[in-house]
Design a protein around this motif. Sequence first.
Motif, PDB file in Angstrom:
ATOM      1  N   ALA A 181       0.827  -1.197   0.000  1.00 20.89           N
ATOM      2  CA  ALA A 181       0.000   0.000   0.000  1.00 20.89           C
ATOM      3  C   ALA A 181       0.874   1.264   0.000  1.00 20.89           C
ATOM      4  O   ALA A 181       1.990   1.263   0.507  1.00 20.89           O
ATOM      5  N   LYS A 182       0.351   2.333  -0.571  1.00 22.92           N
ATOM      6  CA  LYS A 182       1.130   3.564  -0.774  1.00 22.92           C
ATOM      7  C   LYS A 182       1.680   4.149   0.529  1.00 22.92           C
ATOM      8  O   LYS A 182       2.819   4.570   0.579  1.00 22.92           O
ATOM      9  N   TYR A 183       0.884   4.183   1.568  1.00 19.22           N
ATOM     10  CA  TYR A 183       1.316   4.791   2.827  1.00 19.22           C
ATOM     11  C   TYR A 183       1.575   3.738   3.908  1.00 19.22           C
ATOM     12  O   TYR A 183       1.416   3.990   5.097  1.00 19.22           O
ATOM     13  N   ALA A 184       1.987   2.556   3.502  1.00 25.39           N
ATOM     14  CA  ALA A 184       2.198   1.452   4.436  1.00 25.39           C
ATOM     15  C   ALA A 184       3.508   1.604   5.207  1.00 25.39           C
ATOM     16  O   ALA A 184       4.504   2.063   4.666  1.00 25.39           O
ATOM     17  N   GLY A 185       3.487   1.196   6.443  1.00 19.47           N
ATOM     18  CA  GLY A 185       4.699   1.075   7.235  1.00 19.47           C
ATOM     19  C   GLY A 185       5.359   2.370   7.660  1.00 19.47           C
ATOM     20  O   GLY A 185       4.846   3.459   7.445  1.00 19.47           O
ATOM     21  N   SER A 186       6.525   2.194   8.267  1.00 20.05           N
ATOM     22  CA  SER A 186       7.340   3.309   8.747  1.00 20.05           C
ATOM     23  C   SER A 186       8.717   3.216   8.105  1.00 20.05           C
ATOM     24  O   SER A 186       9.356   2.160   8.142  1.00 20.05           O
ATOM     25  N   GLU A 187       9.169   4.322   7.539  1.00 20.57           N
ATOM     26  CA  GLU A 187      10.475   4.344   6.886  1.00 20.57           C
ATOM     27  C   GLU A 187      11.571   4.624   7.907  1.00 20.57           C
ATOM     28  O   GLU A 187      11.369   5.385   8.855  1.00 20.57           O
ATOM     29  N   PHE A 188      12.719   3.986   7.716  1.00 16.34           N
ATOM     30  CA  PHE A 188      13.885   4.240   8.550  1.00 16.34           C
ATOM     31  C   PHE A 188      15.134   3.948   7.737  1.00 16.34           C
ATOM     32  O   PHE A 188      15.079   3.345   6.671  1.00 16.34           O
ATOM     33  N   SER A 189      16.265   4.400   8.242  1.00 13.87           N
ATOM     34  CA  SER A 189      17.542   4.219   7.560  1.00 13.87           C
ATOM     35  C   SER A 189      18.449   3.351   8.424  1.00 13.87           C
ATOM     36  O   SER A 189      18.527   3.531   9.641  1.00 13.87           O
ATOM     37  N   MET A 190      19.135   2.380   7.768  1.00 16.01           N
ATOM     38  CA  MET A 190      20.044   1.508   8.492  1.00 16.01           C
ATOM     39  C   MET A 190      21.212   1.175   7.580  1.00 16.01           C
ATOM     40  O   MET A 190      21.006   0.689   6.464  1.00 16.01           O
ATOM     41  N   ASP A 191      22.407   1.444   8.023  1.00 18.26           N
ATOM     42  CA  ASP A 191      23.628   1.185   7.251  1.00 18.26           C
ATOM     43  C   ASP A 191      23.584   1.848   5.874  1.00 18.26           C
ATOM     44  O   ASP A 191      24.052   1.300   4.886  1.00 18.26           O
ATOM     45  N   GLY A 192      22.974   3.018   5.776  1.00 20.14           N
ATOM     46  CA  GLY A 192      22.904   3.754   4.520  1.00 20.14           C
ATOM     47  C   GLY A 192      21.782   3.322   3.592  1.00 20.14           C
ATOM     48  O   GLY A 192      21.612   3.890   2.521  1.00 20.14           O
ATOM     49  N   ASP A 193      21.013   2.320   3.976  1.00 18.17           N
ATOM     50  CA  ASP A 193      19.889   1.848   3.160  1.00 18.17           C
ATOM     51  C   ASP A 193      18.589   2.409   3.702  1.00 18.17           C
ATOM     52  O   ASP A 193      18.387   2.467   4.915  1.00 18.17           O
ATOM     53  N   GLU A 194      17.690   2.801   2.791  1.00 15.01           N
ATOM     54  CA  GLU A 194      16.354   3.248   3.181  1.00 15.01           C
ATOM     55  C   GLU A 194      15.451   2.021   3.215  1.00 15.01           C
ATOM     56  O   GLU A 194      15.263   1.349   2.197  1.00 15.01           O
ATOM     57  N   LEU A 195      14.902   1.702   4.373  1.00 18.24           N
ATOM     58  CA  LEU A 195      14.077   0.519   4.559  1.00 18.24           C
ATOM     59  C   LEU A 195      12.708   0.901   5.101  1.00 18.24           C
ATOM     60  O   LEU A 195      12.521   2.014   5.603  1.00 18.24           O
ATOM     61  N   ILE A 196      11.764  -0.026   5.005  1.00 18.91           N
ATOM     62  CA  ILE A 196      10.418   0.172   5.532  1.00 18.91           C
ATOM     63  C   ILE A 196      10.080  -1.043   6.389  1.00 18.91           C
ATOM     64  O   ILE A 196      10.325  -2.178   5.982  1.00 18.91           O
ATOM     65  N   ILE A 197       9.516  -0.794   7.559  1.00 11.96           N
ATOM     66  CA  ILE A 197       9.000  -1.894   8.369  1.00 11.96           C
ATOM     67  C   ILE A 197       7.483  -1.767   8.365  1.00 11.96           C
ATOM     68  O   ILE A 197       6.935  -0.684   8.563  1.00 11.96           O
ATOM     69  N   MET A 198       6.809  -2.886   8.048  1.00 10.16           N
ATOM     70  CA  MET A 198       5.352  -2.853   7.922  1.00 10.16           C
ATOM     71  C   MET A 198       4.759  -4.176   8.375  1.00 10.16           C
ATOM     72  O   MET A 198       5.463  -5.170   8.498  1.00 10.16           O
ATOM     73  N   ARG A 199       3.455  -4.150   8.585  1.00 11.04           N
ATOM     74  CA  ARG A 199       2.729  -5.366   8.936  1.00 11.04           C
ATOM     75  C   ARG A 199       2.490  -6.187   7.677  1.00 11.04           C
ATOM     76  O   ARG A 199       2.414  -5.651   6.573  1.00 11.04           O
ATOM     77  N   GLU A 200       2.368  -7.469   7.849  1.00 12.53           N
ATOM     78  CA  GLU A 200       2.105  -8.362   6.717  1.00 12.53           C
ATOM     79  C   GLU A 200       0.771  -8.000   6.052  1.00 12.53           C
ATOM     80  O   GLU A 200       0.606  -8.180   4.844  1.00 12.53           O
TER      81      GLU A 200
END
Length: 86
Positions: free
Chosen positions: A59-78
């Motif tokens: 989904a377009k607005y799914a999850g929370s964005e964060f940065s780790m080791d220079g990578d942009e990642l998203i954590i979201m529910r299944e």
Amino acid sequence: MGLKPLHDRVIVQRKAEEEKTAGGIYIPDSAKEKPQGGIIVAAGPECKTVAEGDIILFAKYAGSEFSMDGDELIIMREDDILGVFA
């Protein structure tokens, strides 16, 4: 990866943004939209339908964005995952 998601959460790395259109026109940074697809980097122990390495659409607005080791990642529910590419 030093982060392990809990419960039914997944960590997703968004696929790269398109630099130009199919017709060859370059897209300026101000007009780019973030892609709604990516690859699952890590999955929690309660995830039943997806696994690490799956390519997904979310989904377009799914999850929370964060940065780790220079990578942009998203954590979201299944539940925020709309589909898995076969």
